[in-house]
Each structure stands twice: as C-alpha cells, then as structure tokens.
Motif scaffolding. Structure first.
Motif, short mmCIF file in Angstrom:
data_model
loop_
_atom_site.label_atom_id
_atom_site.label_comp_id
_atom_site.label_asym_id
_atom_site.label_seq_id
_atom_site.Cartn_x
_atom_site.Cartn_y
_atom_site.Cartn_z
N TRP A 137 68.38 39.72 56.49
CA TRP A 137 68.19 40.21 55.26
C TRP A 137 68.85 39.98 53.76
O TRP A 137 69.78 39.83 54.12
CB TRP A 137 68.12 41.48 54.99
N CYS A 138 68.27 39.85 53.02
CA CYS A 138 69.16 39.42 51.33
C CYS A 138 69.28 41.32 51.00
O CYS A 138 68.46 41.74 50.18
CB CYS A 138 68.70 38.31 50.58
N MET A 139 70.22 41.42 50.52
CA MET A 139 71.19 42.08 49.52
C MET A 139 70.79 42.05 48.64
O MET A 139 70.79 43.47 47.49
CB MET A 139 72.78 43.05 50.40
N HIS B 71 73.44 32.86 55.01
CA HIS B 71 73.17 32.78 54.24
C HIS B 71 71.93 32.50 53.06
O HIS B 71 70.95 31.87 53.88
CB HIS B 71 74.26 31.90 52.86
N CYS B 72 71.70 33.77 52.36
CA CYS B 72 70.23 33.86 51.61
C CYS B 72 70.51 31.98 51.03
O CYS B 72 71.74 32.02 49.82
CB CYS B 72 70.21 34.12 50.38
N TRP B 73 69.17 31.39 50.82
CA TRP B 73 68.94 30.09 49.97
C TRP B 73 69.53 30.55 48.80
O TRP B 73 68.97 29.16 47.57
CB TRP B 73 67.78 29.08 50.54
N LYS C 92 74.75 34.28 48.76
CA LYS C 92 75.56 34.80 49.83
C LYS C 92 74.52 35.50 50.72
O LYS C 92 73.61 34.98 51.32
CB LYS C 92 74.91 36.01 48.23
N PRO C 93 75.89 35.78 51.45
CA PRO C 93 75.68 35.94 52.81
C PRO C 93 74.68 36.79 53.39
O PRO C 93 74.56 38.17 52.54
CB PRO C 93 77.26 37.14 53.95
N VAL C 94 73.83 37.20 54.37
CA VAL C 94 72.62 37.85 54.86
C VAL C 94 73.33 38.84 56.08
O VAL C 94 74.22 38.28 56.17
CB VAL C 94 71.48 37.47 54.72
#
Length: 923
Positions: free
Chosen positions: A186-188, A401-403, A407-409
């Motif tokens: 999940w990307c926040m 991380h989101c590509w 940012k960290p997922v």
C-alpha cells in the motif's frame, strides 16, 4: 602538359562533414512525403511475418535516452528482419492510464468527488496523455524509428478498453478472479494498493526492537523452574509501528528453543540465537536453564499484549528461522502476507487499524492520527515505560518503495480484487511456458522463473480515478457482486462503443438487464465499483487488444523487447493473462536490456541533473550517433551514456562515413554491369577483398540473428578502418588514379568497391538509418534501383567469391605488408625518406614456399607496399630492408622508375604513364 588533368581524381558532392542534426530532419521529411513505411509494407506483403510487439511506454513527459535505447533496439530488429524478407509491421503503442498521469494532472486539477467533477478530471487526464503521445511520437520518429505512427495503439482507445474489460470477464468466467481480504502493498502517498511490479527495493534505515511478551499460561510442564515466575516470549521486529496490531507469535515446530533466565524472569528464544541476542543487548548475567525444546511444545499458549490489553496466541509456522532475530516471530496478520496466511490457519482475523494515508484510526487510541513511521519512536517509548523493551538499535535493510513517489510502502489488509495464480495450476503452467520462450540473454529464463515461483496472487484493484474501471456491479442490499457473463458482456459492449467514461457517466441500471434483481437476496438496487484496474492489467491485455484484433499481426508474436525490469512487469503480467486464457505465452522470443547510466555508472535522474532527453541527444549529436551508441553497447548489462562516450562514437562514425565517401568519390564514372570484368580477370587483391566482404556478410548476419549488435558494430568498424582504409583503399589509389579510366584493372577494382559500398550501406541501414539513406541516394546515381535503402534486401553471400586459396595466400602477404609498413614509418619519422615512393623494399626469405609466393606477386608487391620497387632474395633468414628507390620520380604517378625519360615526347614520365596516355588518346 598539365599531367594532373590526365589523372582520375576522386569526384563527389557527398559531404565529408555529416551535419546530422541539420541533415536528418530533411531526410525524415522525404520519408514522410514518400510514405516510406507504406512502401515497405507493400513490398513485403504476403511474406512470412516477424512481429515485434511494442511494450507501451507511459504517455508522460519527454522520452529520455533510456526510452530511446529501447525504441532504437526495437527498430534495429524490425528493420533487419524487414530487409531479410519478412513482413514485419511495427505498431507503436502507449500506456495512457495510471498513477504517473493522474499525479501530474492533480498538480493543476483538484479532484471533485462528484460525477461531473470526476468526469472533468478524467477528461483532463485524457488530454494530458494524448498531448504526450503526440510529443513522444515526434521524438521517436526523429530517432529514425519507422512504424504506423498515425495508427498507434493507445490503452485509452475504446476498442482497447473493451479488450481490457473483456479479458477481465473471461478471467471471471474461468474462475481466476476473486474478491478477498488480505494484505497488499500500500502506498500511503497515493492512497492505493500496489502490485509487485509497482514496487522497487531500496536501502532504508529502520529501528529494530527486541520485545518481551509475557505468557498468560504457565509452562510448568515444560520447565518446572519457571513456576510462579514471569515467563516471556522474546520477539524481534524492524517495524515497531505494527506492534499495536500484534495478534500472535509464531515459532517453528522443529527448531530447538531455550528458556533463558535473566534476573528474576525467564525468556523463550531460539537456542541457536541466545548468545547473539545477549551480546547485542550487552547482557552478561544470564543462564540457559533449559534447551532443546521443540517449538511445537509452545503451540496455542496464550500471552498478554504489553500495551493493547488483549490476549495473543502462540502459533507455529515453517517460515520461521533461527538465522537471525530471536526465532519468535511477531505476527500482525493485518500487515504481512506470511502473517496473514499463517494466522488464518488458526482462525485469527486480521487487524489493520490504519486509514488510506497510513494514519492510525480510533482502533488504536494511543496513536490515533499518527502516521505509521511517526509512531515508531512513540511505540518504543511506550515499550520502555512498560518495561518490556530488552534492546533497540538501528538497522539498514532492503525495504519496498513505491516506484513512483519513491517513498516506503507498507502491507495493509484491505478488501481487493485478485487474480488467483494457483487456479487451474496457472503458476506451474507459467513456469513451464517460461522454459519454452527463447530468452536473450539466456539468464532471463531463470530470472523470471524465480519471480513466478514466489509471486503472490495479483492484486488487480486500485483506489484511483484514471484508468479502466473494475467492471463489477454490487447489490446495495447484500453487497453481492454481479459477475454473470451476460452482464459483463454488456459492460464490455458499452465500453467498446463509448469508452470507459460510460462507466462514470451512465447510471448503473444501464449496464444491467431490464428489471434485474440480485440472485442472492432479490434486491433491486445496485451500485458500481468505484475502483479501477491496475494499470499493469491494461498492458497485460495488449497482446489481446493489439495482436489478436489485428489480422496483419501474429499471436503469439515473434518478440517482446524491453528493459530487464519487465521480468517483474510486462513480461510477467502478459504471461499470466496469456497462459490463463490461451494456454501458451504471447511471444516466442523475449529480449531484455539493462538500464542507461551516466559515464560514472550512476543512475540517470532529473534530481541528479544527469538525465538527457532523446530530443537533446538528437540536437547535440544526431540520431545516427545515438543509434550507433545503442548498437555499440552490450545491452545485456547497464549501458553508459556520456559526452566522452559519444565523442568516441562520433570519431568512429566519421571514419565509417569517410570510408563510404572515398568509395563514392571513386565510382563517379562507374556503371554496374557495363564494363565489369569477369571474376577470373580480377586481380588477386580484388578477389581477396571480395572474399573478405563475403566473410563479413556471413559474420554480421550471424550477429544480427543473435541480436549481438555490438559485435556487428565492431566487425564493420574494423572492416572500414583496417581492411578498407588502411589496406585495400590505400593500395587502390595508384591503380584508380593513374591507370586508364576504362582499363580492366581499374574497372575490376570499381566493381569490387561498388559491391562493398552497396553491402555496407545495407548492413548499416538498420542502425545508421539516415546516413545509410544518404549514401544510398548516391548509389542510386550510380545504378541502385530501390527508392530507399530501407526498401532494399539484405546482402546475400555469393559463394563463388569465397576463395579460401586466395585468402591463405593474401594472409601471408598482409603479414609481410604490416612488417614493411612499420619499417617505412620509422624511416619516414627519422626523415630518411619522405614519401614511401622514394623507397625500394628488399625482401629476403629463408622459406622456399614463401619465396615462390612472393615471386608470384612480384609485380603487385610495390603497389601493395606503396613503394616504387620491391626486390626479392633467397637468404638464410627472413629479413626486410628499405633502400632508396632506383631511377627518377615520374611527374604523373610519383613512382620512381629507371624508365623515366626514355620517351622524349614525355621525358618526365615513366613507361607505364606514357602507355596510359597513348591508350587514352592524350599522348
């Protein structure tokens, strides 16, 4: 008499300076006006097909050199296969949906969560995508890439979107699609689920904690000494923020565990890790009171959560190891895939108390409103307060991380739509199919198999706005999804006619049969799914939407060609849909290339300031130099791009161009077939070069067939520089300039030169597309028939020109020449001689065989060595000596000869030049 006017000097308007940035656009305009691509299609119509299916780039921003590398590689393959006689249509495509475009559009257009607002936002996304399709199209064309640019495939086209929805419907029918609650990446930032292909791994520094979870149940039966004492399970985690969601602790059933006494309490951990843990925690006063206890002995014991107030359960799992940590795995089923499935076996429901932005909800009052990584230090502080923190430290580890936002997922359990990769043995079928595909390089097979073996079910749903909707309708009353074939077919038909906007503009009832009722509860009120399909599902359907729907193409196609990252992206998702619905892979061959990095090997990016757009590269160097860089690079590894590298290639390009220019300049009075001597009348030097050319055609065709373009470049460069410029053409100057224009010896060499130039132009055409066309137009003046080099056929080997006997002889001659030329160079540098024509070479040899060979070529050797005379001697050892040439310098040919002055009418000429004047009527 002015003897210079009796010489056959080179003559051409072909410019030495390429001026590629200015010259190339003019050639491109000619191609457009003459419909070159259509001319090629007409010529190859009905031939065997070779279809390279274009993996769609995002319609977002200018192309950069990495994109250029990919497109040029594809174009080289297509052009080569076309020249080999295949019908190889190229349909370029674009991926027009997804996060990159949505993210850019949201910078200017705020999303209004109404029907009108959403339609307006989607319209802006569509405009943005089409804008960059047009921009990138021009940039790809500028690179010399030929294709159906006026009829590309776009993932936002109605027909393509219908293929996406239709594929989803077929997968539903075959039982692959399900909706379920499970952890997803999940990307926040973007507030959406991500697929594996949308995640990149990078090093991250995280807090790591060792925490005591005290047992509620006693273990007197395992270790009586602990009776009435505090006993805890020691867990280790790098995500303290997940501790509020802890519901279980997992041990391995067969690992040996130990009970360790520290002060007045007892801790359970893997026996193999006791010393390492104590050393980290700097605890020296401890005692192992019992060891060798199998993890199975602790199953279903209950413990108390240190700060959430509930009971947890000790469970068992094969994924637990005693290689690091404590051997007791903190299990939060709402935030980890292994955690979720192992907890499910024990009937433990997941807890994921986070909102879409990664903030704690009211389910965790202690940290409500805090983002997960903000909560880390707060959790650690709370653990200290509760007296359960044994040790804390920082650890650097690889983290997803989101590509897109980098940012960290996190893992978050939500209800999503999935594709089941175990259904109908799909995973096994994909692994088998991966072995049926021919991979370039071959390591690609093992790479994708490793990914397929471990890949989870595919999360198809995204909580975003710009994309193809999940075509599912739900009953308002019982939330049952409507997955009937007839309903899904109707949705597909409407989207095919109106596009995916229909889903957002039309009423739900429009997609259902009249008076439709829920099959489960009888309800008559329905609602549409508000999520969209993963954009990777769009591209996973391209082989259906493009290859299956176009009768001029093949399914499966002959080739996919993309960057190595597509093992986990397009290659893999295309394989999933193809194997699920067709039972075989969508491509027979897959070629992968590395990433483009700068001259120091660093990744290229805007933030580092080292990213170069394709347009900038063309303006600075010219497309042919960029294409030469692509061909000269071993794409199986990362490919470096820098001014220094391009400067070297420009120098190589100039040498190749000037070789071609010299050939052109000496063919101004040549007409193919008019005065060509028979092969038997050619000099052995000409025969030797014909043999070398045929060998080159064989060699380079082999490199093209194996897609080893850098080996092709090296072979052609060496042929131009070594075989032609430094050898053959250097020797030919005398016979081309001095002999009678129509003499057999001169016409023979022109025949060979024309064949060499024609073959070289064709062989370099897939790479140096503009320069080869420029040369071809010069060849048309001489006798080439096809309108463009790109309509011509690949050169074929003429067997009679392969002459092993001449090759063997001339290899000895060239070895002797190399030795002689080095000696002459030394004498020139020391001013002993000026021009080589001032020299006489004396060759002494101890070999009777070599003497006979040299004697056979005695008349040709002065021309081969570019000296005035050669004397041969038998001797006890091999030796080459240079002396001053005999005789006087001829004013016409500059050779020194004892015959100069014998003809009183032309006293300054040698006997050969006098003969030429008589033959040409200039005496």
């Amino acid at each position: 008499m002015d003897y210079s006017k009796t010489i056959n000097l080179p003559n051409t308007s072909f410019p030495m300076k390429a001026g590629l940035p200015q010259r190339e656009p003019a050639i491109l305009d000619i191609w457009d006006k003459e419909n070159l691509y259509e001319l090629i299609r007409e010529k190859r119509a009905g031939k065997e097909k070779f279809v390279l299916h274009d993996g769609p780039p995002y319609a977002n921003g200018d192309i950069h050199v990495g994109t250029a590398l990919n497109k040029v590689l594809k174009d080289i393959v297509v052009k080569y296969k076309t020249m080999r006689g295949f019908d190889s249509p190229y349909i370029p495509g674009w991926d027009c949906h997804g996060m990159p475009i949505e993210h850019k559009v949201t910078e200017k257009h705020k999303i209004e969560h109404t029907k009108e607002g959403l339609l307006k936002f989607r319209g802006a996304c569509r405009e943005y995508a089409l804008k960059y399709v047009d921009i990138q199209k021009k940039q790809f064309k500028r690179l010399g890439v030929l294709g159906e640019w006026e009829k590309p495939y776009l993932s936002l086209d109605h027909s393509y979107e219908a293929a996406i929805v239709g594929t989803f419907a077929r997968l539903v029918k075959e039982g692959y699609i399900y909706k379920g609650l499970r952890p997803v990446l999940w990307c926040m930032t973007h507030k959406t689920a991500l697929a594996d292909a949308e995640v990149e791994y990078a090093d991250e520094t995280s807090p790591t904690v060792y925490v005591k979870f005290y047992l509620k149940d006693n273990i007197n039966n395992i270790c009586p000494e602990t009776n009435g004492k505090k006993v805890g399970l020691l867990i280790w985690t790098t995500t303290p923020w997940t501790l509020p969601s802890n519901l279980a602790i997992c041990l391995h059933p067969e690992i040996d565990y130990a009970i360790v006494k520290i002060k007045d309490e007892y801790l359970i951990m893997a026996a193999n890790l006791v010393n390492a843990v104590m050393e980290k925690a700097k605890i020296t006063d401890f005692k192992t009171v019992k060891t060798g206890i199998k993890g199975a002995a602790f199953e279903k014991l209950k413990y108390l959560h240190p700060f959430m107030g509930w009971e947890g359960l000790v469970i068992l799992g094969e994924h637990v190891t005693d290689q690091d940590g404590t051997g007791c795995v903190h299990t939060a089923p709402g935030h980890g895939e292994e955690d979720f499935f192992i907890a499910k076996k024990y009937g433990i429901a997941p807890l994921s108390p986070l909102d879409d932005a990664g903030r704690f909800t009211s389910e965790v009052k202690l940290f409500e409103g805090k983002k997960v990584f903000e909560a880390d230090p707060l959790v650690i502080e709370l653990l200290k307060e509760k007296g359960v923190l044994l040790h804390e430290e920082k650890i650097s580890h690889s983290y997803p991380h989101c590509w897109r936002c980098r940012k960290p997922v996190i893992f978050r359990t939500t209800e999503q739509w999935f594709l089941n990769v175990e259904h109908k043995d799909l995973r096994k079928k994909m692994l088998a199919a991966a072995g049926d595909i021919k991979w370039y390089p071959s390591i690609g097979e093992n790479r994708i198999k490793g990914m397929l073996e471990s890949r989870p079910d595919w999360c198809l749903s995204r909580q975003r706005y710009w994309g193809v909707p999940i075509p599912v309708i739900y009953c308002e009353k019982c939330a049952e999804p409507v997955l009937e074939e007839g309903v899904l077919n109707k949705i597909t038909e409407i989207i095919g006619n109106e596009g995916s906007e229909a889903w957002f503009s039309r009423e739900t009832a429009d997609f259902l049969p009249s008076k439709y009722v829920c099959k489960k509860c009888g309800g008559s009120e329905f609602k549409k799914d508000t999520n969209i399909l993963d954009v990777w599902f769009d591209s996973a359907c391209s082989h259906f939407a493009v290859l299956k729907n176009n009768p001029r193409l093949n399914w499966p196609c002959e080739m996919y060609l993309e960057g190595s990252d597509q093992h986990r992206g397009w290659f893999q998702v295309s394989l999933i849909t193809a194997m699920a619905l067709e039972g075989k892979p969508p491509a027979k061959n897959i070629l992968t290339h590395g990433y483009v990095v700068d001259g120091e090997g660093k990744k290229m990016s805007k933030s580092l300031g080292n990213l170069i757009t394709g347009e900038e590269a063309c303006k600075k160097y010219g497309a042919d130099i960029v294409r030469l860089w692509v061909a000269a690079s071993d794409y199986t590894d990362d490919i470096r791009f820098s001014d220094e590298i391009l400067a070297r290639l420009m120098d190589a390009y100039r040498k190749i161009r000037n070789t071609a220019r010299y050939l052109i300049s000496n063919l101004y009075d040549y007409k193919p077939g008019e005065k060509d001597p028979a092969y038997e009348k050619l000099t052995d030097l000409d025969k030797y070069m014909l043999n070398r050319l045929e060998e080159l055609i064989q060699e380079t065709t082999g490199y093209y067939e194996k897609y080893e373009f850098y080996k092709f470049y090296q072979a052609v460069y060496n042929f131009c520089v070594v075989d032609l410029s430094s050898f053959y053409l250097d020797i030919l100057k005398d016979r081309l300039y001095v002999n009678a224009a129509d003499s057999v010896i001169r016409k023979g060499s022109q025949f060979v030169m024309y064949r060499i130039l024609t073959a070289l132009t064709k062989m370099t055409a897939p790479i140096m597309v503009y320069t080869s066309e420029e040369i071809w137009q010069e060849l048309r003046k001489i006798g080439a028939e096809e309108k463009s080099v790109h309509v011509s056929d690949w050169p074929v080997v003429t067997e009679k020109y392969l002459n092993a006997e001449i090759k063997t002889k001339y290899e000895k001659i060239t070895t002797l020449r190399a030795e002689t030329m080095k000696l002459l160079e030394v004498l020139r540098n020391t001013k002993v001689i000026g021009h080589p024509y001032e020299a006489k070479v004396v060759v002494s040899t101890a070999s009777a065989e070599d003497y006979e060979l040299y004697k056979h070529y005695e008349k040709e050797l002065p021309g081969i060595f570019i000296v005035s005379q050669v004397e041969l001697k038998k001797a006890e050892k091999n030796h080459v000596e240079v002396q001053k040439a005999d005789g006087v310098k001829c004013e016409r040919c500059w050779n020194y000869s004892a015959t100069v002055g014998k003809d009183t009418a032309h006293a300054a000429l040698c006997e050969r030049c006098v003969t030429v004047l008589k033959e040409t009527g200039k005496y």
